[in-house]
Write a protein that holds these residues in place. Structure first.
Motif, short mmCIF file in Angstrom:
data_model
loop_
_atom_site.label_atom_id
_atom_site.label_comp_id
_atom_site.label_asym_id
_atom_site.label_seq_id
_atom_site.Cartn_x
_atom_site.Cartn_y
_atom_site.Cartn_z
N GLN A 1 0.84 -1.16 -0.02
CA GLN A 1 -0.06 0.17 0.01
C GLN A 1 1.00 1.29 0.18
O GLN A 1 1.89 1.03 0.44
CB GLN A 1 -0.95 0.05 1.34
N SER A 2 0.37 2.20 -0.67
CA SER A 2 1.35 3.41 -0.78
C SER A 2 0.39 4.73 -0.58
O SER A 2 -0.72 4.77 -1.02
CB SER A 2 2.18 3.59 -1.83
N GLN A 3 0.98 5.90 -0.03
CA GLN A 3 0.58 7.12 -0.30
C GLN A 3 1.79 8.12 -0.30
O GLN A 3 2.64 7.95 0.40
CB GLN A 3 -0.35 7.44 1.16
N THR B 1 0.64 -4.54 5.62
CA THR B 1 -0.09 -4.90 6.93
C THR B 1 0.30 -6.15 7.65
O THR B 1 0.23 -7.44 7.02
CB THR B 1 -1.61 -4.87 6.68
#
Length: 447
Positions: free
Chosen positions: A64-66, A82
């Motif tokens: 996951q990335s932001q 996670t």
């Protein structure tokens, strides 16, 4: 039929050429080279190209990335893997994307070509040690763990922050003080360390905090031929000599082996400003009415910061000699104590299970490590320690000269690959740690 010396030399040349070609085709080394080739040097770092590259790697790893901008045009990338028990405090693997400027004509290889020397396997590039190597080693270690179907118990975050080389104020500092960071519930941070010239890795539990000092002197102007008392230049020179004696006393402790470099207060003069400019240089027959000098001071958390500040006010820049001073100019002044008056450091004994896990993971990788140290300069780790989160500085570079910020910065490709193996071991140990520490409990209570 025996081979001639010329034939042997040709075979050796062919072998080196083949080795270089294979190294260049190694996807792990190739990815490292691609990252190094992105020019993120100040004053105009190409952050967005670095972001695109990191996000492409994250996508290939199904992380996951932001992308967050705590300041305009200074993106921070946060990746997430996670864990099976996300209620446990998480692990943060931090690195910075920016690098310091270069003087290309003083390099033997172009500083952003990431060229590999076929004779020894050294990869020459700005950022090869400080610290693009670590950021990519995190990702390569995760790639290998995922390949073997490892499932972390704790959630793992990987951050790529901007602006570390200019103080970290728009990067790690704002990140550490954000709601985003609080929600991550971080239990341990890994950040950068230093190369080691011998075979033992270096581990850092604290660092010296920066204090940038400017001393100013004032006095009446006068003819260049006349002797006056308390001229600006004379008063400043007295201060510089006083600083020099203090510096020598601290350095003598290091030279004598009584203290490590990170355990003493370092003071280095970085600029001297005085004189009356003229079209051809400076006016030579006029004594200036003002003069100033700047000093880069680094203070370890075991030092008495209040005593140093008294010394500055009473000895280095006394008002009785028409002296004034500024601390923290350019936003660089941090205390070595937290808000409760305790030294800002991470425990490196039996009270900190993370430290034991780190040493055990390095041991399991058949690598050696030296005694715990205080980092002689400053890193982003200080912002996380200020939040009460344990942070350890570590860069797996053994048998490597310390070349951060130097010309011809390089990292040997074999050392780079070994570092990936070590991070695999560390991440696996940290992410599999099921027990909650006292610090974990305290952090959860605060949140």
């Amino acid at each position: 039929m025996p081979i001639s010396c010329t034939g042997l030399l040709r075979l050796l040349h062919l072998f080196l050429l083949l080795s270089s070609t294979l190294a260049a085709e190694d996807p792990i080394i190739s990815r490292f080279q691609q990252y190094l080739q992105i020019n993120t040097a100040h004053p105009s770092p190409n952050y967005h190209q670095a972001v695109d590259f990191i996000l492409s790697q994250a996508k290939s790893l199904s992380l996951q990335s932001q992308t967050i901008e705590f300041a305009p045009n200074k993106p921070l990338i946060l990746l997430k893997w996670t864990g099976k028990n996300p209620t446990l405090p998480s692990i943060l693997l931090n690195s910075h994307t920016d690098v310091v400027p270069v003087e290309p004509h003083k390099w033997s290889h172009p500083p952003f070509a990431a060229a590999i020397d076929s004779a020894n396997g050294n990869i020459y590039a700005r950022g090869s040690q400080d610290m693009k190597c670590v950021g990519l080693q995190y990702l390569e270690a995760v790639r290998n763990l995922k390949r073997f179907n490892f499932e972390p118990l704790r959630t793992i975050y990987i951050s790529f922050v901007p602006d570390e080389e200019i103080g970290g104020h728009d990067g790690a500092e704002k990140f550490a003080n954000s709601e985003v960071f609080d929600e991550m519930n971080v239990g341990i941070v890994l950040d950068e360390g230093l190369a080691s010239p011998d075979e033992s890795y270096r581990l850092f539990y604290a660092e010296r905090c920066p204090m940038w000092l400017v001393i100013k002197a004032a006095g009446a102007p006068g003819h260049g031929a006349k002797l006056y008392d308390n001229t600006a230049m004379e008063n400043l020179l007295k201060s510089i000599e006083s600083v020099r004696r203090f510096r020598a006393s601290q350095f003598d402790l290091v030279k004598a082996g009584l203290k490590a470099e990170g355990e003493v207060i370092s003071v280095n003069m970085v600029f001297l400003k005085a004189g009356t400019p003229s079209p051809t240089g400076y006016v030579m027959n006029l004594q200036p009415s003002e003069a100033q000098a700047g000093f880069d001071i680094r203070i370890p958390p075991i030092a008495d910061q209040a005593s140093l500040e008294r010394r500055i006010a009473e000895e280095w820049a006394p008002a009785s000699r028409n002296m004034t001073f500024e601390l923290g100019q350019f936003k660089q002044k941090m205390s070595v104590y937290d808000e409760n008056g305790r030294p800002i450091l991470t425990a490196h004994d039996g009270s900190n299970p993370w430290w034991a896990l780190l040493e055990g993971a390095i041991d399991k990788s058949n690598r050696r490590f030296g005694r715990p140290e205080i980092f002689p300069a400053s890193t982003d780790a200080r912002y996380f320690r200020l939040k009460g989160v344990p942070a350890i500085g570590f860069s797996p570079m053994a048998n490597t000269p310390i070349l951060l910020h130097d010309h011809n910065e390089f990292l040997n490709k074999e050392e780079y690959l070994k570092g990936i193996e070590v991070y695999e071991s560390i991440i696996k140990a940290f992410a599999s740690f099921a027990a909650e520490t006292e610090k974990d409990e305290a952090t959860k209570d605060e949140l």
